[in-house]
Design a protein around this motif. Structure first.
Motif, PDB file in Angstrom:
ATOM      1  N   UNK A 178     130.978  36.493 166.451  1.00 14.92           N
ATOM      2  CA  UNK A 178     131.121  37.902 166.831  1.00 14.92           C
ATOM      3  C   UNK A 178     130.072  38.323 167.849  1.00 14.92           C
ATOM      4  N   UNK A 179     128.917  37.677 167.821  1.00 17.59           N
ATOM      5  CA  UNK A 179     127.868  37.982 168.795  1.00 17.59           C
ATOM      6  C   UNK A 179     128.360  37.717 170.215  1.00 17.59           C
ATOM      7  N   UNK A 180     129.226  36.711 170.365  1.00 16.18           N
ATOM      8  CA  UNK A 180     129.740  36.367 171.693  1.00 16.18           C
ATOM      9  C   UNK A 180     131.032  37.111 172.015  1.00 16.18           C
ATOM     10  N   UNK A 181     131.584  37.795 171.020  1.00 13.75           N
ATOM     11  CA  UNK A 181     132.686  38.718 171.308  1.00 13.75           C
ATOM     12  C   UNK A 181     132.136  39.888 172.112  1.00 13.75           C
ATOM     13  N   UNK A 182     130.968  40.365 171.672  1.00 17.81           N
ATOM     14  CA  UNK A 182     130.253  41.447 172.367  1.00 17.81           C
ATOM     15  C   UNK A 182     128.798  41.368 171.938  1.00 17.81           C
ATOM     16  N   UNK A 183     127.901  41.235 172.879  1.00 24.04           N
ATOM     17  CA  UNK A 183     126.502  40.947 172.585  1.00 24.04           C
ATOM     18  C   UNK A 183     125.853  41.938 171.617  1.00 24.04           C
ATOM     19  N   UNK A 184     126.135  43.248 171.705  1.00 21.44           N
ATOM     20  CA  UNK A 184     125.530  44.184 170.747  1.00 21.44           C
ATOM     21  C   UNK A 184     125.908  43.921 169.284  1.00 21.44           C
ATOM     22  N   UNK A 185     126.895  43.054 169.055  1.00 19.62           N
ATOM     23  CA  UNK A 185     127.271  42.720 167.675  1.00 19.62           C
ATOM     24  C   UNK A 185     126.178  41.937 166.952  1.00 19.62           C
TER      25      UNK A 185
ATOM     26  N   UNK B   8     130.488  39.220 177.092  1.00 17.39           N
ATOM     27  CA  UNK B   8     131.731  39.195 176.310  1.00 17.39           C
ATOM     28  C   UNK B   8     132.364  37.810 176.416  1.00 17.39           C
ATOM     29  N   UNK B   9     131.546  36.776 176.357  1.00 22.78           N
ATOM     30  CA  UNK B   9     132.008  35.417 176.641  1.00 22.78           C
ATOM     31  C   UNK B   9     133.221  35.030 175.805  1.00 22.78           C
ATOM     32  N   UNK B  10     133.138  35.211 174.494  1.00 23.94           N
ATOM     33  CA  UNK B  10     134.223  34.772 173.617  1.00 23.94           C
ATOM     34  C   UNK B  10     135.453  35.659 173.758  1.00 23.94           C
ATOM     35  N   UNK B  11     135.248  36.937 174.041  1.00 20.25           N
ATOM     36  CA  UNK B  11     136.382  37.828 174.305  1.00 20.25           C
ATOM     37  C   UNK B  11     137.160  37.330 175.521  1.00 20.25           C
TER      38      UNK B  11
ATOM     39  N   UNK C 211     123.141  32.619 157.099  1.00 20.95           N
ATOM     40  CA  UNK C 211     122.415  32.468 158.360  1.00 20.95           C
ATOM     41  C   UNK C 211     122.631  31.082 158.963  1.00 20.95           C
ATOM     42  N   UNK C 212     122.803  30.075 158.103  1.00 26.98           N
ATOM     43  CA  UNK C 212     123.093  28.726 158.589  1.00 26.98           C
ATOM     44  C   UNK C 212     124.451  28.691 159.285  1.00 26.98           C
ATOM     45  N   UNK C 213     125.433  29.376 158.697  1.00 26.55           N
ATOM     46  CA  UNK C 213     126.748  29.475 159.331  1.00 26.55           C
ATOM     47  C   UNK C 213     126.675  30.208 160.651  1.00 26.55           C
ATOM     48  N   UNK C 214     125.855  31.268 160.694  1.00 28.62           N
ATOM     49  CA  UNK C 214     125.665  32.029 161.934  1.00 28.62           C
ATOM     50  C   UNK C 214     125.054  31.147 163.019  1.00 28.62           C
ATOM     51  N   UNK C 215     123.987  30.436 162.658  1.00 25.16           N
ATOM     52  CA  UNK C 215     123.301  29.571 163.618  1.00 25.16           C
ATOM     53  C   UNK C 215     124.220  28.459 164.119  1.00 25.16           C
ATOM     54  N   UNK C 216     125.045  27.919 163.224  1.00 23.63           N
ATOM     55  CA  UNK C 216     125.974  26.845 163.617  1.00 23.63           C
ATOM     56  C   UNK C 216     126.995  27.345 164.626  1.00 23.63           C
ATOM     57  N   UNK C 217     127.527  28.545 164.375  1.00 27.33           N
ATOM     58  CA  UNK C 217     128.518  29.117 165.290  1.00 27.33           C
ATOM     59  C   UNK C 217     127.890  29.422 166.647  1.00 27.33           C
ATOM     60  N   UNK C 218     126.675  29.959 166.637  1.00 25.67           N
ATOM     61  CA  UNK C 218     125.977  30.250 167.899  1.00 25.67           C
ATOM     62  C   UNK C 218     125.752  28.972 168.693  1.00 25.67           C
ATOM     63  N   UNK C 219     125.293  27.927 168.002  1.00 26.47           N
ATOM     64  CA  UNK C 219     125.056  26.642 168.675  1.00 26.47           C
ATOM     65  C   UNK C 219     126.343  26.081 169.256  1.00 26.47           C
ATOM     66  N   UNK C 220     127.443  26.212 168.500  1.00 24.59           N
ATOM     67  CA  UNK C 220     128.737  25.699 168.965  1.00 24.59           C
ATOM     68  C   UNK C 220     129.183  26.407 170.238  1.00 24.59           C
ATOM     69  N   UNK C 221     129.030  27.724 170.271  1.00 27.95           N
ATOM     70  CA  UNK C 221     129.443  28.482 171.464  1.00 27.95           C
ATOM     71  C   UNK C 221     128.537  28.154 172.645  1.00 27.95           C
ATOM     72  N   UNK C 222     127.234  28.043 172.403  1.00 25.10           N
ATOM     73  CA  UNK C 222     126.302  27.706 173.487  1.00 25.10           C
ATOM     74  C   UNK C 222     126.618  26.349 174.102  1.00 25.10           C
ATOM     75  N   UNK C 223     126.990  25.390 173.247  1.00 23.50           N
ATOM     76  CA  UNK C 223     127.396  24.080 173.744  1.00 23.50           C
ATOM     77  C   UNK C 223     128.664  24.216 174.577  1.00 23.50           C
ATOM     78  N   UNK C 224     129.612  25.026 174.075  1.00 24.73           N
ATOM     79  CA  UNK C 224     130.854  25.243 174.802  1.00 24.73           C
ATOM     80  C   UNK C 224     130.626  25.902 176.152  1.00 24.73           C
ATOM     81  N   UNK C 225     129.622  26.773 176.242  1.00 25.94           N
ATOM     82  CA  UNK C 225     129.315  27.439 177.506  1.00 25.94           C
ATOM     83  C   UNK C 225     128.766  26.466 178.543  1.00 25.94           C
ATOM     84  N   UNK C 226     128.149  25.395 178.067  1.00 30.52           N
ATOM     85  CA  UNK C 226     127.560  24.419 178.980  1.00 30.52           C
ATOM     86  C   UNK C 226     128.577  23.399 179.489  1.00 30.52           C
ATOM     87  N   UNK C 227     129.716  23.290 178.784  1.00 27.64           N
ATOM     88  CA  UNK C 227     130.727  22.300 179.179  1.00 27.64           C
ATOM     89  C   UNK C 227     131.456  22.717 180.457  1.00 27.64           C
TER      90      UNK C 227
END
Length: 220
Positions: free
Chosen positions: A163-170, A53-56, A204-220
């Motif tokens: 939304x995937x990072x709001x709750x993984x089952x999303x 639930x990272x983004x939550x 799907x490009x928007x989805x991939x961009x958002x996922x990449x953005x959150x993953x980068x944020x998780x590494x910071x």
């Protein structure tokens, strides 16, 4: 139903969430979510389940930072903001596909379904981000033959990625990418297949961009 009565119902729906934030503290689900949000910025303290639930937790932490002077009431007011956002999205979506009177009934049902918990949780945030996705997909469908429709699809896809990072089952909400294809099949109008596939690709490009953005944020 007259316009005055419709506005009265919407005003009641706006005020009602405020009446629920004065309840006591729940040490089960609410305590779990508030604890994860409170210690979000302290690595090693947050429970392992928090990663799902990272983004939550991130949004809850930001809201607690903002509302900390108001204590528990401030934390619960975040739920009010989410509910109002859900109602706004629902109202705009429903009014675009059905008469005002009927949409008001569904708006009331939406509100009742949102009374699951009175805190910033993945339940309400999942619903909000899903509604935002649908909202932008509908806007894209209405401007099908314009370039801005692809931008709307990209934004809708970005909300799904978040939304995937709001709750993984999303993850299941990736199926929204097939809405343009379903709309094409059900519609009497015919367009080149490439336009349909291109819209799904932008989603799907928007989805991939958002996922990449959150993953980068998780590494910071």
């Amino acid at each position: 139903m007259t316009i005055k009565k419709e506005r009265l119902v919407k005003l009641i729906l706006f005020v009602l969430p405020i009446l629920f934030i004065w309840q006591g503290l729940d040490f089960s689900d609410m305590g779990f979510m508030l604890t994860n949000a409170l210690f979000f910025a302290q690595p090693g303290i947050i429970q392992d389940q928090g990663l799902a639930y990272f983004l939550t937790n991130a949004m809850g932490w930001l809201w607690l930072k903002f509302s900390s002077p108001f204590g528990l009431i401030g934390a619960r007011f975040g739920w009010c903001v989410i509910i109002w956002s859900i109602l706004w999205c629902s109202n705009n979506i429903l009014r675009s596909i059905m008469p005002e009177t009927r949409s008001l009934l569904f708006l009331i049902i939406t509100f009742l379904l949102s009374l699951w918990g009175t805190w910033v949780s993945y339940n309400d945030l999942s619903a909000l981000f899903a509604l935002l996705t649908i909202f932008f997909i509908i806007k894209s469908q209405k401007q099908f033959c314009t370039k801005v429709s692809y931008i709307y699809m990209f934004i809708g896809g970005a909300f799904t990625g978040l939304n995937i990072f709001i709750r993984l089952p999303n993850l299941i909400m990736l199926c929204f990418a097939f809405i343009p294809m379903a709309a094409y099949i059900l519609s009497e109008k015919r367009f080149p297949h490439t336009l349909i596939y291109l819209r799904s690709m932008f989603f799907l490009l928007g989805t991939a961009s958002a996922i990449a953005l959150v993953l980068v944020g998780m590494k910071l």
